[in-house]
Design a protein around this motif. Structure first.
Motif, PDB file in Angstrom:
ATOM      1  N   VAL A   1     -10.708  -9.577  -9.302  1.00  0.00           N
ATOM      2  CA  VAL A   1     -11.028  -8.250 -10.105  1.00  0.00           C
ATOM      3  C   VAL A   1      -9.729  -7.529  -9.873  1.00  0.00           C
ATOM      4  O   VAL A   1      -9.928  -7.254  -8.705  1.00  0.00           O
ATOM      5  N   PRO A   2      -9.361  -7.482 -10.942  1.00  0.00           N
ATOM      6  CA  PRO A   2      -8.174  -6.160 -10.592  1.00  0.00           C
ATOM      7  C   PRO A   2      -9.062  -4.207 -10.293  1.00  0.00           C
ATOM      8  O   PRO A   2      -9.738  -4.414 -10.312  1.00  0.00           O
ATOM      9  N   THR A   3      -7.798  -4.479  -9.263  1.00  0.00           N
ATOM     10  CA  THR A   3      -8.134  -2.728  -8.499  1.00  0.00           C
ATOM     11  C   THR A   3      -7.211  -1.885  -8.948  1.00  0.00           C
ATOM     12  O   THR A   3      -5.880  -2.425  -8.727  1.00  0.00           O
ATOM     13  N   PRO A   4      -7.215  -1.087  -9.038  1.00  0.00           N
ATOM     14  CA  PRO A   4      -6.591   0.004  -9.278  1.00  0.00           C
ATOM     15  C   PRO A   4      -5.515   0.542  -8.753  1.00  0.00           C
ATOM     16  O   PRO A   4      -5.920   0.860  -7.446  1.00  0.00           O
ATOM     17  N   ASP A   5      -4.257   0.227  -8.366  1.00  0.00           N
ATOM     18  CA  ASP A   5      -3.429   0.779  -6.860  1.00  0.00           C
ATOM     19  C   ASP A   5      -2.800   2.222  -7.048  1.00  0.00           C
ATOM     20  O   ASP A   5      -3.344   3.124  -7.766  1.00  0.00           O
ATOM     21  N   ARG A   6      -2.479   3.346  -6.188  1.00  0.00           N
ATOM     22  CA  ARG A   6      -2.610   4.452  -6.173  1.00  0.00           C
ATOM     23  C   ARG A   6      -0.896   4.827  -6.678  1.00  0.00           C
ATOM     24  O   ARG A   6      -0.247   6.141  -6.768  1.00  0.00           O
ATOM     25  N   ARG A   7      -0.367   3.886  -7.349  1.00  0.00           N
ATOM     26  CA  ARG A   7       0.173   4.614  -8.462  1.00  0.00           C
ATOM     27  C   ARG A   7      -0.280   4.910  -9.849  1.00  0.00           C
ATOM     28  O   ARG A   7       0.275   5.243 -10.591  1.00  0.00           O
ATOM     29  N   GLY A   8      -1.473   4.641  -9.802  1.00  0.00           N
ATOM     30  CA  GLY A   8      -1.839   4.564 -11.204  1.00  0.00           C
ATOM     31  C   GLY A   8      -2.175   4.002 -11.809  1.00  0.00           C
ATOM     32  O   GLY A   8      -2.452   4.410 -13.620  1.00  0.00           O
ATOM     33  N   MET A   9      -1.904   3.053 -11.940  1.00  0.00           N
ATOM     34  CA  MET A   9      -1.958   1.739 -12.805  1.00  0.00           C
ATOM     35  C   MET A   9      -2.253   1.492 -13.254  1.00  0.00           C
ATOM     36  O   MET A   9      -3.547   1.071 -12.530  1.00  0.00           O
TER      37      MET A   9
ATOM     38  N   VAL B   1       5.043  -0.882  -2.060  1.00  0.00           N
ATOM     39  CA  VAL B   1       4.359  -0.759  -3.886  1.00  0.00           C
ATOM     40  C   VAL B   1       6.185  -1.931  -4.923  1.00  0.00           C
ATOM     41  O   VAL B   1       6.938  -2.044  -4.878  1.00  0.00           O
ATOM     42  N   PRO B   2       5.576  -3.196  -5.395  1.00  0.00           N
ATOM     43  CA  PRO B   2       6.145  -3.685  -5.892  1.00  0.00           C
ATOM     44  C   PRO B   2       6.695  -3.584  -7.400  1.00  0.00           C
ATOM     45  O   PRO B   2       5.571  -2.687  -7.670  1.00  0.00           O
ATOM     46  N   PRO B   3       7.779  -4.261  -7.610  1.00  0.00           N
ATOM     47  CA  PRO B   3       7.919  -3.463  -8.993  1.00  0.00           C
ATOM     48  C   PRO B   3       6.865  -4.780 -10.315  1.00  0.00           C
ATOM     49  O   PRO B   3       6.213  -5.533  -9.225  1.00  0.00           O
ATOM     50  N   ASP B   4       6.853  -4.451 -11.147  1.00  0.00           N
ATOM     51  CA  ASP B   4       5.298  -4.920 -12.619  1.00  0.00           C
ATOM     52  C   ASP B   4       6.081  -6.524 -12.372  1.00  0.00           C
ATOM     53  O   ASP B   4       5.121  -6.787 -12.647  1.00  0.00           O
ATOM     54  N   ARG B   5       7.155  -6.401 -12.250  1.00  0.00           N
ATOM     55  CA  ARG B   5       8.007  -8.114 -12.206  1.00  0.00           C
ATOM     56  C   ARG B   5       9.007  -8.455 -11.330  1.00  0.00           C
ATOM     57  O   ARG B   5       9.895  -7.908 -10.952  1.00  0.00           O
TER      58      ARG B   5
ATOM     59  N   TRP C   1      -2.579  -6.786  -9.914  1.00  0.00           N
ATOM     60  CA  TRP C   1      -3.662  -6.470  -9.734  1.00  0.00           C
ATOM     61  C   TRP C   1      -3.387  -5.744  -8.248  1.00  0.00           C
ATOM     62  O   TRP C   1      -2.064  -6.854  -7.043  1.00  0.00           O
ATOM     63  N   GLN C   2      -3.512  -4.938  -6.790  1.00  0.00           N
ATOM     64  CA  GLN C   2      -2.408  -4.947  -5.944  1.00  0.00           C
ATOM     65  C   GLN C   2      -4.147  -3.556  -4.840  1.00  0.00           C
ATOM     66  O   GLN C   2      -4.100  -2.848  -5.911  1.00  0.00           O
ATOM     67  N   VAL C   3      -4.654  -4.532  -3.883  1.00  0.00           N
ATOM     68  CA  VAL C   3      -5.247  -3.558  -3.533  1.00  0.00           C
ATOM     69  C   VAL C   3      -4.640  -3.316  -1.898  1.00  0.00           C
ATOM     70  O   VAL C   3      -4.533  -4.915  -0.414  1.00  0.00           O
ATOM     71  N   GLY C   4      -3.906  -2.796  -1.239  1.00  0.00           N
ATOM     72  CA  GLY C   4      -3.826  -2.481   0.456  1.00  0.00           C
ATOM     73  C   GLY C   4      -1.914  -3.452   0.126  1.00  0.00           C
ATOM     74  O   GLY C   4      -1.630  -3.151  -0.808  1.00  0.00           O
ATOM     75  N   ASN C   5      -1.802  -4.367   1.293  1.00  0.00           N
ATOM     76  CA  ASN C   5      -1.638  -5.256   1.477  1.00  0.00           C
ATOM     77  C   ASN C   5      -1.296  -6.345   0.425  1.00  0.00           C
ATOM     78  O   ASN C   5      -0.357  -7.672   0.577  1.00  0.00           O
ATOM     79  N   ASP C   6      -2.573  -6.573  -0.328  1.00  0.00           N
ATOM     80  CA  ASP C   6      -2.678  -7.803  -1.270  1.00  0.00           C
ATOM     81  C   ASP C   6      -2.068  -7.456  -2.354  1.00  0.00           C
ATOM     82  O   ASP C   6      -2.678  -7.036  -3.021  1.00  0.00           O
ATOM     83  N   VAL C   7      -1.552  -8.679  -2.670  1.00  0.00           N
ATOM     84  CA  VAL C   7      -0.979  -8.338  -4.050  1.00  0.00           C
ATOM     85  C   VAL C   7      -1.642  -9.536  -5.721  1.00  0.00           C
ATOM     86  O   VAL C   7      -1.868 -10.935  -4.598  1.00  0.00           O
ATOM     87  N   GLY C   8      -2.240  -9.393  -6.179  1.00  0.00           N
ATOM     88  CA  GLY C   8      -2.167 -10.726  -7.460  1.00  0.00           C
ATOM     89  C   GLY C   8      -0.990 -10.579  -8.155  1.00  0.00           C
ATOM     90  O   GLY C   8      -0.849  -9.541  -8.854  1.00  0.00           O
ATOM     91  N   VAL C   9      -0.628 -11.836  -8.882  1.00  0.00           N
ATOM     92  CA  VAL C   9       0.621 -11.989  -9.424  1.00  0.00           C
ATOM     93  C   VAL C   9      -0.009 -12.860 -10.430  1.00  0.00           C
ATOM     94  O   VAL C   9      -0.526 -14.119 -10.117  1.00  0.00           O
ATOM     95  N   GLN C  10       0.678 -13.292 -11.519  1.00  0.00           N
ATOM     96  CA  GLN C  10       0.083 -14.314 -12.560  1.00  0.00           C
ATOM     97  C   GLN C  10       2.011 -14.687 -12.967  1.00  0.00           C
ATOM     98  O   GLN C  10       2.806 -14.033 -13.400  1.00  0.00           O
ATOM     99  N   TYR C  11       2.061 -15.821 -12.849  1.00  0.00           N
ATOM    100  CA  TYR C  11       3.346 -16.514 -13.307  1.00  0.00           C
ATOM    101  C   TYR C  11       3.587 -16.066 -15.246  1.00  0.00           C
ATOM    102  O   TYR C  11       2.547 -16.236 -15.937  1.00  0.00           O
ATOM    103  N   GLU C  12       4.998 -15.630 -15.235  1.00  0.00           N
ATOM    104  CA  GLU C  12       5.292 -15.704 -16.489  1.00  0.00           C
ATOM    105  C   GLU C  12       5.514 -16.757 -17.266  1.00  0.00           C
ATOM    106  O   GLU C  12       6.016 -17.468 -16.663  1.00  0.00           O
ATOM    107  N   GLU C  13       4.353 -16.358 -18.362  1.00  0.00           N
ATOM    108  CA  GLU C  13       4.783 -17.374 -19.549  1.00  0.00           C
ATOM    109  C   GLU C  13       6.454 -18.015 -19.723  1.00  0.00           C
ATOM    110  O   GLU C  13       7.106 -16.431 -19.964  1.00  0.00           O
ATOM    111  N   GLN C  14       6.977 -18.586 -19.659  1.00  0.00           N
ATOM    112  CA  GLN C  14       8.310 -18.684 -20.402  1.00  0.00           C
ATOM    113  C   GLN C  14       8.366 -19.785 -22.073  1.00  0.00           C
ATOM    114  O   GLN C  14       7.707 -20.303 -22.447  1.00  0.00           O
ATOM    115  N   GLY C  15       9.036 -18.580 -22.594  1.00  0.00           N
ATOM    116  CA  GLY C  15       9.584 -18.859 -24.240  1.00  0.00           C
ATOM    117  C   GLY C  15      10.586 -19.556 -24.644  1.00  0.00           C
ATOM    118  O   GLY C  15      11.387 -20.034 -23.417  1.00  0.00           O
TER     119      GLY C  15
END
Length: 426
Positions: free
Chosen positions: A323-331, A390-394, A412-426
């Motif tokens: 479940v996505p959680t807003p991080d302290r970047r406010g994003m 804080v990792p970059p968005d990509r 999403w980001q919770v503390g030191n844990d970061v959830g990422v999605q593979y970018e679809e290749q066009g």
């Protein structure tokens, strides 16, 4: 004639007549066997090849001095026998120097009384034997303190000291820490009391001791935790195998006051340096992972599966992993439509609990930050970093041993844990 007791005394003197005389006197009146020597070389050879209980060393040996030989013996021989200074023209200053070097006694050669020399030898040997016995007792006490009386494993303070050594300075070396506890131990403790809980914990340790953990050793940490330390940079497969073995074998039933208690181990693991750069951080991660395993009703052993092997059912996964959680970047890091990770869609996109090394390639692709890949699916992954950033968005994610790096989007980001999605290749 006194019967020899087997004690050998090395007499070092360059006067062959004196050596013959003293050999006969020590054997006749003291029951001591004499090894006759005339220089430092013969003394060191004798100490290497024979059991010498005491050395009687003449101060004046022509080109050599007894003080110099005695000092060399103390510096170069491990656990040297006691040394007695023997001199024909002694002085108080010479005696003081001898004692400072470590000589046991000082006997004037002039008007030498056999009984006086025998008494000095016997006293020196007795003191040396008493000192050795005291050292052995101290060693046994220290060894006993290294082990916990309840489990027989290494004690808490020893384990923590060892982990501190392996995580600090030039001695730092990769290792794995596996934490093992009895599931619902606090509830069981409240129900059956302290003494019975100790019995359960002792039984857990007895079962653990029978396991063949390659390259690992056991310790007792805290009040209710066993740990297995795998040194020498264990491979992820080794850690996975150890966790699976513990989870499958550490199950037993204990009867107490009419109660039948089914005990099952919960297992959590951490790696150094991936999961922290201090001993406390590595310990905390292993304990947190075992808590997570208990919360998920899943054995930690199944958390180390590589893609393509048995999968953990998605319904068992903690929502916080998806479940996505807003991080302290406010994003707003909520995933876009079509990739919702809530229960229904998670079941369609099967996740695999893994423990693999990863690298986040960021900052214009010039910076590489190590991470641990802890959750993997066809569309993304869960990453854990050693410290918060804080990792970059990509950015590009490389999973070690899994091919070329791929572009990912932070979801999403919770503390030191970061959830990422593979970018679809066009």
């Amino acid at each position: 004639m006194t019967i020899p007791d087997g004690k050998r005394v090395a007499i070092v003197d360059d006067d062959p007549l004196f050596l013959e005389h003293i050999e006969a006197a020590l054997l006749r009146e003291g029951g001591l066997r004499v090894v006759k020597l005339n220089d430092s070389k013969s003394l060191f050879d004798a100490l290497q090849n024979q059991s010498i209980s005491c050395v009687v060393l003449d101060q004046n040996l022509g080109a050599e001095s007894g003080l110099a030989i005695g000092q060399a013996l103390r510096e170069q021989v491990a656990n040297p026998p006691p040394i007695i200074m023997l001199t024909g023209a002694g002085s108080e200053r010479t005696a003081v120097k001898a004692f400072r070097i470590g000589f046991s006694d000082y006997v004037p050669k002039r008007n030498l009384q056999n009984r006086e020399l025998i008494g000095a030898i016997r006293s020196a040997i007795s003191r040396a034997e008493q000192d050795q016995a005291a050292r052995e007792r101290t060693k046994k006490l220290l060894e006993g303190e290294r082990h916990d009386s309840l489990t027989g494993f290494y004690a808490d303070h020893y384990i923590r000291a060892r982990l501190e050594e392996m995580t600090s300075g030039r001695h730092a070396s990769p290792f794995a820490l596996i934490a093992v506890r009895i599931k619902d131990s606090r509830t069981i403790h409240a129900r059956i009391g302290h003494r019975a809980s100790e019995m359960l914990f002792r039984d857990l340790a007895a079962h653990a001791a029978k396991l063949d953990i390659r390259g690992g050793y056991w310790g007792h940490l805290g009040t209710d935790t066993l740990v297995s330390v795998l040194e020498d940079d264990p491979g992820e497969d080794d850690v996975a195998d150890a966790c699976r073995l513990m989870a499958s074998k550490l199950k037993f039933t204990v009867s107490h006051d009419g109660l039948s208690i089914d005990c099952e181990a919960i297992v959590g693991a951490s790696l150094f340096p991936q999961d922290g750069h201090t001993a406390d951080a590595v310990i905390d991660t292993a304990l947190a992972e075992s808590d997570r395993a208990a919360t998920l009703e899943a054995r930690w052993a199944t958390s180390f599966l590589d893609p393509g092997t048995e999968a953990v059912a998605n319904s068992q996964l903690d929502d916080s992993l998806a479940v996505p959680t807003p991080d302290r970047r406010g994003m707003d890091l909520s995933p876009p439509d079509g990739i919702d990770r809530r229960r229904s869609d998670r079941r369609r996109d099967q996740r695999y609990r893994v423990l693999r090394r990863g690298r986040a390639i960021v900052d214009g692709l010039h910076s590489v930050i190590d991470c641990t890949v802890r959750n993997l699916s066809e569309s993304g992954a869960q990453l854990r970093f050693a410290s918060y950033f804080v990792p970059p968005d990509r950015f590009k994610l490389e999973i070690v041993g899994a091919g070329e790096p791929r572009w990912v989007l932070v979801r999403w980001q919770v503390g030191n844990d970061v959830g990422v999605q593979y970018e679809e290749q066009g």
